[in-house]
Design a protein around this motif. Structure first.
Motif, short mmCIF file in Angstrom:
data_model
loop_
_atom_site.label_atom_id
_atom_site.label_comp_id
_atom_site.label_asym_id
_atom_site.label_seq_id
_atom_site.Cartn_x
_atom_site.Cartn_y
_atom_site.Cartn_z
N GLY A 237 33.21 -10.65 -60.17
CA GLY A 237 34.51 -10.21 -59.69
C GLY A 237 35.33 -9.51 -60.76
O GLY A 237 36.48 -9.16 -60.54
N GLN A 238 34.71 -9.29 -61.93
CA GLN A 238 35.46 -8.79 -63.08
C GLN A 238 36.13 -7.44 -62.85
O GLN A 238 37.32 -7.27 -63.13
CB GLN A 238 34.55 -8.69 -64.30
N LEU A 239 35.36 -6.46 -62.37
CA LEU A 239 35.93 -5.12 -62.20
C LEU A 239 37.13 -5.15 -61.27
O LEU A 239 38.14 -4.49 -61.52
CB LEU A 239 34.88 -4.15 -61.67
N ASN A 240 37.03 -5.93 -60.19
CA ASN A 240 38.14 -6.02 -59.25
C ASN A 240 39.34 -6.74 -59.83
O ASN A 240 40.49 -6.34 -59.61
CB ASN A 240 37.69 -6.73 -57.97
N VAL A 241 39.10 -7.81 -60.58
CA VAL A 241 40.23 -8.58 -61.09
C VAL A 241 40.96 -7.80 -62.19
O VAL A 241 42.15 -8.01 -62.42
CB VAL A 241 39.77 -9.97 -61.60
N GLU A 242 40.27 -6.87 -62.85
CA GLU A 242 40.94 -6.04 -63.86
C GLU A 242 42.05 -5.20 -63.24
O GLU A 242 43.03 -4.88 -63.92
CB GLU A 242 39.92 -5.12 -64.56
N THR A 243 41.90 -4.82 -61.98
CA THR A 243 42.95 -4.02 -61.33
C THR A 243 44.27 -4.76 -61.31
O THR A 243 45.34 -4.16 -61.48
CB THR A 243 42.55 -3.67 -59.88
N HIS A 244 44.22 -6.06 -61.11
CA HIS A 244 45.45 -6.86 -61.07
C HIS A 244 45.95 -7.20 -62.47
O HIS A 244 47.17 -7.32 -62.69
CB HIS A 244 45.22 -8.14 -60.26
N TYR B 249 45.87 -16.51 -59.90
CA TYR B 249 44.56 -16.62 -59.27
C TYR B 249 44.40 -15.50 -58.25
O TYR B 249 45.16 -15.40 -57.29
CB TYR B 249 44.43 -18.00 -58.61
N VAL B 250 43.39 -14.65 -58.43
CA VAL B 250 43.15 -13.50 -57.57
C VAL B 250 41.81 -13.67 -56.86
O VAL B 250 40.79 -13.94 -57.50
CB VAL B 250 43.14 -12.19 -58.38
N HIS B 251 41.80 -13.50 -55.54
CA HIS B 251 40.56 -13.57 -54.77
C HIS B 251 39.91 -12.19 -54.75
O HIS B 251 40.44 -11.26 -54.15
CB HIS B 251 40.84 -14.03 -53.33
N THR B 252 38.77 -12.06 -55.40
CA THR B 252 38.06 -10.80 -55.43
C THR B 252 37.00 -10.76 -54.33
O THR B 252 36.54 -11.80 -53.88
CB THR B 252 37.40 -10.58 -56.80
N PRO B 253 36.59 -9.57 -53.89
CA PRO B 253 35.69 -9.46 -52.73
C PRO B 253 34.27 -9.93 -53.03
O PRO B 253 33.77 -9.79 -54.15
CB PRO B 253 35.71 -7.97 -52.40
N ILE B 254 33.62 -10.47 -52.02
CA ILE B 254 32.22 -10.86 -52.12
C ILE B 254 31.31 -9.67 -51.82
O ILE B 254 30.24 -9.54 -52.39
CB ILE B 254 31.93 -12.04 -51.17
N ILE B 255 31.76 -8.78 -50.92
CA ILE B 255 30.99 -7.58 -50.59
C ILE B 255 31.55 -6.41 -51.41
O ILE B 255 32.76 -6.19 -51.44
CB ILE B 255 31.08 -7.27 -49.09
N THR B 256 30.67 -5.67 -52.06
CA THR B 256 31.11 -4.59 -52.94
C THR B 256 30.11 -3.44 -52.91
O THR B 256 28.95 -3.62 -52.52
CB THR B 256 31.27 -5.09 -54.39
#
Length: 473
Positions: free
Chosen positions: A213-220, A97-104
């Protein structure tokens, strides 16, 4: 009102209940002061929730009190159960479970329907002399610099200012060339004169509430294998329908070393897991929704049908042909001009799964022009490896795809979709520094709750709905 009751639990002689309490002592803990308009007299005449039934619209207008209603409390219990089931499903299947940012500063969908985040307007809502900084012309900037030095205004650009400007331009060009050769964050794009100067804002650039949050979660995913994110997302779409919210929750898993087939299998397994969990854990509430005038008759049977057999799978092109035949046989849609390349409406999606196949349907391989830039381009050059899962009552519940992991193709798709590659430079670098084939999907949590409960309006399955003109609580 609330009471503390002391007594003995005994067998009930009344209908519809097995036990009751023989009261010895009763103490009122919280009275209802609704006897008068001032709220000083005990009584219920001014209490917004009377004994008679209320419309769901009335309950929405009293969102701070609607948890006391049967419909909303049942919906919240189901919502809790589905959130718990979501985390349990992914945890039990090895997802992180990854917490992705709300502000982008990135727009995942490229649609531009984002809420801006700024501190430029201050904190006083009554202030009348707010000035937003704007980008000035280069000439004016240089003139101001010269005036600040010797106190005399200049009619034209001085030789000194010209040399300074040329030196600055050369430095920027060199920095841009180095960034292009070495990778990394590109220099900030120069904005035209008159545009808002976000370099003076809190984040020194335009920032927004995230739509995904998809683009951010792809990093992990590209480092830690299977991951998922589950959190609030926002869309500034001026829609007043029963299917849209401005603030909603998304479940977005990402699978490493996976293709579209793996992605569809995961999504189907997840939906069936949630439905099974609801039937087992929320049975009482589902039975209530079956008999409620706001629920759905035959709800439990519909849910049992979801887990009874595999979902129907066909390509978007095959789906279009099915709909064309339906229209030629005499069926009328609001949009009856069915053609390849169209973005299917809810009426088309629901007809496929409710009337034609009578089960959830998976449509795959959509035209590239109606899908997002990050979806893998198929060999035909016309379609992408995307899949939508359509379910009865809702239409689209899941949207997913295999991600485009080829850097050159992703760059081209960005340009074709109107997304500036510089704005997602870090996402592009995932393809540069040891990429992997991967896939994922997004599921709107509130739509899942609608699907499980049989309720009609998405504003009734979230504690405090946010929509155009609606943010009171």
């Amino acid at each position: 009102a609330s009471f503390e009751i002391v007594g003995e639990v005994i067998k009930s002689e009344g209908a519809g209940q097995s036990i009751e309490i023989l009261v010895i002592k009763s103490t009122c803990l919280g009275a209802v002061y609704g006897g008068d308009a001032e709220g000083k007299t005990v009584g219920g005449s001014k209490y917004p929730l009377s004994k008679k039934g209320h419309t769901l619209e009335h309950l929405r207008n009293h969102a701070h009190l609607r948890p006391r209603s049967k419909v909303h409390s049942a919906a919240m219990r189901v919502r809790h159960a589905m959130a718990f089931a979501t985390h349990k499903f992914f945890n039990d299947n090895g997802f992180l479970y990854v917490h992705t940012p709300i502000i982008t500063c990135a727009d995942c969908e490229g649609a531009g329907e984002q809420f801006g985040v700024t501190t430029m307007f201050g904190v006083d809502p009554h202030k009348t002399d707010i000035k937003v900084p704007i980008v000035e012309e280069e000439k004016k900037v240089e003139e101001k610099a010269d005036e600040a030095k010797d106190g005399e205004p200049k009619k034209g650009l001085s030789n000194k200012a010209k040399k300074k400007a040329e030196k600055k331009a050369a430095a920027l060009a060199k920095k841009a060339a180095m960034a292009a050769a070495e990778g990394g964050k590109p220099p900030e794009e120069k904005l035209p004169p008159g545009a808002i100067d976000y370099t003076k804002d809190f984040f020194a650039k335009r920032a927004n509430l995230t739509v995904s949050g998809q683009l951010n979660v792809e990093t992990h995913c590209c480092a830690m294998s299977d991951v998922y994110t589950f959190g609030p997302t926002f869309r500034a779409e001026n829609s007043h329908t029963s299917r849209h919210l401005a603030e909603f929750w998304m479940i977005e898993p990402e699978i490493a070393f996976a293709d579209l087939h793996d992605d569809i299998n995961l999504a189907e397994d997840y939906i069936k897991y949630c439905v099974t969990y609801a039937l087992e854990v929320c049975r009482d509430d589902l039975e209530f929704f079956e008999t409620s005038p706001f629920g759905e008759k035959g709800l439990i049977k519909r849910l049992e049908n979801v887990i009874a057999a595999p979902f129907k799978r066909l390509t978007y092109t095959e789906g279009i042909e099915v709909l064309k035949k339906v229209v030629s046989d005499g069926h009328k849609f609001e949009e009856s001009k069915i053609e390849w390349g169209m973005d299917l409406g809810s009426e088309h999606e629901r007809y496929l799964c409710e009337t034609v196949f009578k089960k959830p349907v998976v449509l795959t391989d959509y035209p590239k022009d109606i899908k997002a830039f990050y979806m893998k381009l198929n060999e035909d050059g016309k379609t992408v490896a995307a899949a939508d899962i359509l379910v009865p009552k809702i239409g689209e519940l899941v949207g997913g795809s295999q991600r485009e992991h080829r850097a050159d193709t992703l760059h081209s798709r960005c340009l074709q979709s109107g997304v500036d590659p510089k704005a997602v430079w870090w996402y592009m670098e995932l393809r540069k520094f040891g990429t992997i084939p991967h896939a994922g999907f997004g599921l709107g949590f509130e739509r899942l709750i609608l699907f499980i409960t049989g309720l009609e309006n998405i504003r009734d399955v979230i504690p405090f709905p946010r929509a155009p003109g609606l943010a009171d609580f």
